[in-house]
Motif scaffolding. Structure first.
Motif, PDB file in Angstrom:
ATOM      1  N   UNK A 194      25.869  -9.279 -83.589  1.00  0.00           N
ATOM      2  CA  UNK A 194      26.167  -9.478 -85.001  1.00  0.00           C
ATOM      3  C   UNK A 194      27.444  -8.743 -85.319  1.00  0.00           C
ATOM      4  N   UNK A 195      27.754  -8.626 -86.599  1.00  0.00           N
ATOM      5  CA  UNK A 195      28.985  -7.949 -87.004  1.00  0.00           C
ATOM      6  C   UNK A 195      28.964  -6.475 -86.589  1.00  0.00           C
ATOM      7  N   UNK A 207      21.220 -15.387 -79.819  1.00  0.00           N
ATOM      8  CA  UNK A 207      20.524 -16.616 -79.460  1.00  0.00           C
ATOM      9  C   UNK A 207      21.414 -17.585 -78.716  1.00  0.00           C
ATOM     10  N   UNK A 208      20.845 -18.681 -78.309  1.00  0.00           N
ATOM     11  CA  UNK A 208      21.599 -19.701 -77.570  1.00  0.00           C
ATOM     12  C   UNK A 208      22.656 -20.321 -78.466  1.00  0.00           C
ATOM     13  N   UNK A 209      23.880 -20.337 -78.015  1.00  0.00           N
ATOM     14  CA  UNK A 209      24.972 -20.941 -78.776  1.00  0.00           C
ATOM     15  C   UNK A 209      25.374 -20.157 -80.008  1.00  0.00           C
ATOM     16  N   UNK A 210      24.968 -18.905 -80.096  1.00  0.00           N
ATOM     17  CA  UNK A 210      25.297 -18.088 -81.261  1.00  0.00           C
ATOM     18  C   UNK A 210      26.786 -17.839 -81.384  1.00  0.00           C
ATOM     19  N   UNK A 211      27.264 -17.732 -82.619  1.00  0.00           N
ATOM     20  CA  UNK A 211      28.676 -17.473 -82.874  1.00  0.00           C
ATOM     21  C   UNK A 211      28.905 -15.967 -82.885  1.00  0.00           C
ATOM     22  N   UNK A 212      29.986 -15.540 -82.270  1.00  0.00           N
ATOM     23  CA  UNK A 212      30.311 -14.114 -82.218  1.00  0.00           C
ATOM     24  C   UNK A 212      30.446 -13.543 -83.622  1.00  0.00           C
ATOM     25  N   UNK A 213      30.180 -12.255 -83.753  1.00  0.00           N
ATOM     26  CA  UNK A 213      30.313 -11.577 -85.033  1.00  0.00           C
ATOM     27  C   UNK A 213      31.717 -11.040 -85.241  1.00  0.00           C
ATOM     28  N   UNK A 214      31.988 -10.580 -86.454  1.00  0.00           N
ATOM     29  CA  UNK A 214      33.286  -9.986 -86.785  1.00  0.00           C
ATOM     30  C   UNK A 214      33.269  -8.497 -86.466  1.00  0.00           C
ATOM     31  N   UNK A 215      34.430  -7.982 -86.046  1.00  0.00           N
ATOM     32  CA  UNK A 215      34.620  -6.549 -85.864  1.00  0.00           C
ATOM     33  C   UNK A 215      35.628  -6.102 -86.899  1.00  0.00           C
ATOM     34  N   UNK A 260      34.721 -11.318 -80.068  1.00  0.00           N
ATOM     35  CA  UNK A 260      34.425 -11.288 -81.501  1.00  0.00           C
ATOM     36  C   UNK A 260      34.796 -12.637 -82.102  1.00  0.00           C
ATOM     37  N   UNK A 261      34.312 -12.866 -83.321  1.00  0.00           N
ATOM     38  CA  UNK A 261      34.752 -14.022 -84.091  1.00  0.00           C
ATOM     39  C   UNK A 261      36.157 -13.744 -84.598  1.00  0.00           C
ATOM     40  N   UNK A 262      36.348 -12.557 -85.156  1.00  0.00           N
ATOM     41  CA  UNK A 262      37.664 -12.052 -85.539  1.00  0.00           C
ATOM     42  C   UNK A 262      37.583 -10.529 -85.517  1.00  0.00           C
TER      43      UNK A 262
END
Length: 195
Positions: free
Chosen positions: A55-56, A84-92, A113-115
């Motif tokens: 998560x973030x 989870x499967x296919x989860x999107x990365x969190x922000x840092x 990270x997502x960003x």
């Protein structure tokens, strides 16, 4: 809310873990299956510390090494992956400075990270390593490091002071790491606010 010292690695499981005061990390990892928030200053004491979240990952203060800058022995890796499967990365996000004049990290690495956004200046004694981020790694208050390295071949967007710096699509750390490190360390990556 006082200073908390963790001599062991931490495995955290809860919806969100919030550290309210300052934290000294003496173990090699903080692994969480959720978002993590550090509200106080974080001090990296172990030689290599990985902070891995599903998560973030939020730092609302500074990040420093615990030794004087002439030692430069601590490496911090930040990794925020999807759950989870296919989860999107969190922000840092880091609100404070990374590395003060007398407490520089040896290396700071953004793994996933997502960003990633650094609101304060980032300074290291040896290198900043960029591995993989879906969107942008933003250095909003400057970057001061002898070596800036790119570990993978996917395209990566980097901004300095809100301005596009470079879209890095080359593979800097392929099979010729020693030669590339020798080449890149001949340059000093030091950026201050234009002005």
């Amino acid at each position: 809310t006082g200073l908390q010292t963790y001599g062991e690695s931490l495995a955290l499981s809860a919806p969100v873990t919030t550290f309210t005061g300052g934290v000294v990390l003496q173990g090699t990892s903080v692994v969480a299956d959720h978002a993590v928030v550090f509200n106080g200053a974080v001090t990296v004491s172990a030689a290599n510390v990985l902070i891995h979240t599903n998560g973030n990952l939020t730092f609302n203060s500074t990040i420093d090494a615990d030794l004087v800058s002439t030692t430069n022995t601590q490496t911090l890796q930040l990794n925020s992956v999807g759950s989870g499967a296919g989860g999107v990365a969190g922000d840092i996000s880091v609100s404070g400075a990374v590395g003060s004049a007398s407490h520089l990290l040896k290396t700071l690495e953004m793994v996933n990270s997502k960003s990633t956004t650094f609101a304060g200046a980032v300074s290291t004694g040896t290198s900043v390593v960029l591995t993989d981020t879906l969107n942008t790694i933003a250095f909003n208050a400057g970057l001061n490091t002898p070596t800036l390295l790119r570990r993978t071949c996917s395209t990566l967007s980097v901004t300095l002071f809100g301005q596009p710096f470079q879209s890095l699509s080359c593979c800097w750390l392929g099979g010729e790491l020693p030669r590339l490190e020798a080449l890149l360390t001949t340059y000093r990556w030091a950026y201050a606010q234009p002005g």
